[in-house]
Write an enzyme that holds these catalytic residues in place. Structure first.
Site, PDB file in Angstrom:
ATOM      1  N   SER A 153     -93.057  21.507  37.989  1.00 36.60           N
ATOM      2  CA  SER A 153     -93.768  21.813  36.742  1.00 36.60           C
ATOM      3  C   SER A 153     -95.119  22.407  37.125  1.00 36.60           C
ATOM      4  CB  SER A 153     -93.970  20.498  35.978  1.00 36.60           C
ATOM      5  OG  SER A 153     -94.977  20.642  35.006  1.00 36.60           O
ATOM      6  N   TYR A 166     -96.565  11.648  35.921  1.00 34.37           N
ATOM      7  CA  TYR A 166     -95.606  12.767  35.886  1.00 34.37           C
ATOM      8  C   TYR A 166     -96.075  13.874  36.832  1.00 34.37           C
ATOM      9  CZ  TYR A 166     -93.093  16.855  33.969  1.00 34.37           C
ATOM     10  OH  TYR A 166     -92.328  17.984  33.815  1.00 34.37           O
TER      11      TYR A 166
HETATM   12  N1  LIG Z   1     -89.394  21.804  28.981  1.00 37.03           N
HETATM   13  C1  LIG Z   1     -90.466  22.222  29.634  1.00 37.03           C
HETATM   14  O1  LIG Z   1     -91.352  22.862  29.058  1.00 37.03           O
HETATM   15  C2  LIG Z   1     -90.612  21.907  31.099  1.00 37.03           C
HETATM   16  C3  LIG Z   1     -91.722  22.446  31.784  1.00 37.03           C
HETATM   17  C4  LIG Z   1     -91.871  22.191  33.145  1.00 37.03           C
HETATM   18  C5  LIG Z   1     -90.932  21.426  33.813  1.00 37.03           C
HETATM   19  N2  LIG Z   1     -89.869  20.899  33.123  1.00 37.03           N
HETATM   20  C6  LIG Z   1     -88.885  20.113  33.876  1.00 37.03           C
HETATM   21  O2  LIG Z   1     -87.578  20.590  33.595  1.00 37.03           O
HETATM   22  C7  LIG Z   1     -86.641  19.522  33.708  1.00 37.03           C
HETATM   23  C8  LIG Z   1     -85.810  19.429  32.446  1.00 37.03           C
HETATM   24  O3  LIG Z   1     -86.679  19.123  31.377  1.00 37.03           O
HETATM   25  P1  LIG Z   1     -86.268  19.283  29.848  1.00 37.03           P
HETATM   26  O4  LIG Z   1     -87.443  19.846  29.177  1.00 37.03           O
HETATM   27  O5  LIG Z   1     -84.951  19.911  29.731  1.00 37.03           O
HETATM   28  O6  LIG Z   1     -86.187  17.743  29.430  1.00 37.03           O
HETATM   29  P2  LIG Z   1     -85.315  17.016  28.305  1.00 37.03           P
HETATM   30  O7  LIG Z   1     -84.966  17.934  27.211  1.00 37.03           O
HETATM   31  O8  LIG Z   1     -86.078  15.769  27.999  1.00 37.03           O
HETATM   32  O9  LIG Z   1     -83.984  16.644  29.094  1.00 37.03           O
HETATM   33  C9  LIG Z   1     -84.047  15.775  30.173  1.00 37.03           C
HETATM   34  C10 LIG Z   1     -82.657  15.364  30.568  1.00 37.03           C
HETATM   35  O10 LIG Z   1     -82.776  14.394  31.626  1.00 37.03           O
HETATM   36  C11 LIG Z   1     -82.063  13.232  31.276  1.00 37.03           C
HETATM   37  N3  LIG Z   1     -82.701  12.033  31.793  1.00 37.03           N
HETATM   38  C12 LIG Z   1     -83.960  11.603  31.536  1.00 37.03           C
HETATM   39  N4  LIG Z   1     -84.157  10.408  32.127  1.00 37.03           N
HETATM   40  C13 LIG Z   1     -82.997  10.101  32.773  1.00 37.03           C
HETATM   41  C14 LIG Z   1     -82.562   8.975  33.526  1.00 37.03           C
HETATM   42  N5  LIG Z   1     -83.342   7.913  33.715  1.00 37.03           N
HETATM   43  N6  LIG Z   1     -81.307   8.971  34.029  1.00 37.03           N
HETATM   44  C15 LIG Z   1     -80.477  10.013  33.820  1.00 37.03           C
HETATM   45  N7  LIG Z   1     -80.823  11.093  33.082  1.00 37.03           N
HETATM   46  C16 LIG Z   1     -82.071  11.129  32.561  1.00 37.03           C
HETATM   47  C17 LIG Z   1     -82.057  13.203  29.759  1.00 37.03           C
HETATM   48  O11 LIG Z   1     -80.986  12.399  29.304  1.00 37.03           O
HETATM   49  P3  LIG Z   1     -80.983  11.772  27.806  1.00 37.03           P
HETATM   50  O12 LIG Z   1     -81.033  12.957  26.882  1.00 37.03           O
HETATM   51  O13 LIG Z   1     -79.721  11.028  27.797  1.00 37.03           O
HETATM   52  O14 LIG Z   1     -82.211  10.928  27.736  1.00 37.03           O
HETATM   53  C18 LIG Z   1     -81.900  14.682  29.426  1.00 37.03           C
HETATM   54  O15 LIG Z   1     -80.552  15.072  29.471  1.00 37.03           O
HETATM   55  C19 LIG Z   1     -87.463  18.263  34.009  1.00 37.03           C
HETATM   56  O16 LIG Z   1     -87.469  18.028  35.389  1.00 37.03           O
HETATM   57  C20 LIG Z   1     -88.861  18.648  33.545  1.00 37.03           C
HETATM   58  O17 LIG Z   1     -89.845  17.928  34.225  1.00 37.03           O
HETATM   59  C21 LIG Z   1     -89.696  21.129  31.799  1.00 37.03           C
END
Ligand SMILES: NC(=O)c1ccc[n+]([C@@H]2O[C@H](COP(=O)([O-])OP(=O)(O)OC[C@H]3O[C@@H](n4cnc5c(N)ncnc54)[C@H](OP(=O)(O)O)[C@@H]3O)[C@@H](O)[C@H]2O)c1
Length: 246
Positions: A153, A166
């Site tokens: 990130s 985080y």
């Molecule tokens: N979105 C952004 O703007 C952004 C920016 C920078 C980096 N990122 C990174 O991109 C990645 C994906 O993020 P996202 O935005 O797609 O997040 P998200 O929509 O919150 O999705 C996260 C996924 O991870 C799963 N997860 C969370 N905790 C878990 C656990 N303890 N065990 C197993 N699965 C778990 C969730 O499952 P459930 O739905 O079942 O809880 C969900 O499917 C992350 O690493 C995040 O740090 C995102």
């Protein structure tokens, strides 16, 4: 915006594990890999979400995926060893691993980070990825060429106040990727990090509840980067962090 147009079935017969495959960016990546022919192993916490992705892959004509319901917060090295054993038995190798799942707690001052939040963020965002990587590297080595992708990130590259555990966990992930990339410099495994940038998901909405999320790119918009890094035979990158929204 970078567009990657690989051959339609370039991932045919490839076995790819995606963590956090039930929602957000992980869901889009799982669907994209399946669309290009991969057999995807869907790992995540909420079974219903994983089943919905499974159904969507089948409806799109993809190869039968596998579902691994696992809460990374409670998983132990034994769980990962069991998973590696099942993958070895069923597929004999692993061609790709996308570490995507991670946990974001409420933002706030460093002095107020609770022990509980610190431990759970480190467990989900760092320790589980260490354990899963250790368990699955032997299978990635068995593939002719393979790809290991970590997710970072912007706050894991240039820290920001109040992003606490985080942000610190993402610095650790950057370090893990660099250690591994150096160790596997002359191997068939491509090891990189991706920084998706601001993307319209639940996690983003939690961090920025007041923003107009229609202005953000969607997970589908950034899939070219995820496809490119997963294309181990043609990707020329190793040990770098790719910014999907530089
Ligand atoms: N979105 C952004 O703007 C952004 C920016 C920078 C980096 N990122 C990174 O991109 C990645 C994906 O993020 P996202 O935005 O797609 O997040 P998200 O929509 O919150 O999705 C996260 C996924 O991870 C799963 N997860 C969370 N905790 C878990 C656990 N303890 N065990 C197993 N699965 C778990 C969730 O499952 P459930 O739905 O079942 O809880 C969900 O499917 C992350 O690493 C995040 O740090 C995102």
């Amino acid at each position: 915006m970078f567009t990657y147009n690989p051959k339609p079935q370039f991932l045919k017969n490839k076995i790819i594990l995606v963590t956090g495959a039930g929602d957000g960016i992980g869901k889009a990546a799982a669907l994209s890999y399946a669309r290009f022919g991969a057999t995807v192993i869907l790992l995540g916490k909420t079974v219903k979400k994983l089943e919905a992705v499974y159904d969507q892959i089948i409806a799109n004509g993809g190869a039968d995926p596998a579902i691994v319901p696992l809460d990374l917060a409670g998983a132990t090295p034994n769980h990962y060893a069991g998973l590696a054993g099942s993958i070895e038995q069923q597929f004999g190798k692993l061609d790709g691993l996308l570490h995507n799942a991670s946990k974001l707690t409420d933002l706030g001052p460093f002095l107020l980070i609770s022990q509980e939040d610190w431990q759970s963020v480190m467990q989900v965002n760092v320790t589980s990825q260490f354990n899963l990587t250790q368990a699955l590297l032997p299978l990635l080595k068995k593939a002719k060429s393979s790809s290991l992708i970590f997710t970072t990130s912007s706050v894991g590259l240039k820290a920001r106040a109040y992003w606490g555990a985080y942000a610190i966990s993402k610095f650790a992930i950057q370090g893990m990727m660099e250690v591994l990339a150096d160790e596997f410099e002359n191997s068939g495994i491509k090891i990189n990090c991706i920084n998706p940038g601001a993307t319209r998901t639940n996690m983003r909405a939690k961090a920025y509840p007041a923003e107009d999320n229609t202005l953000l790119l969607t997970p589908d918009d950034i899939m070219s980067y995820y496809l490119y890094l997963m294309d181990a035979e043609n990707c020329t990158e190793h040990g770098i962090t790719l910014h999907a929204q530089a």
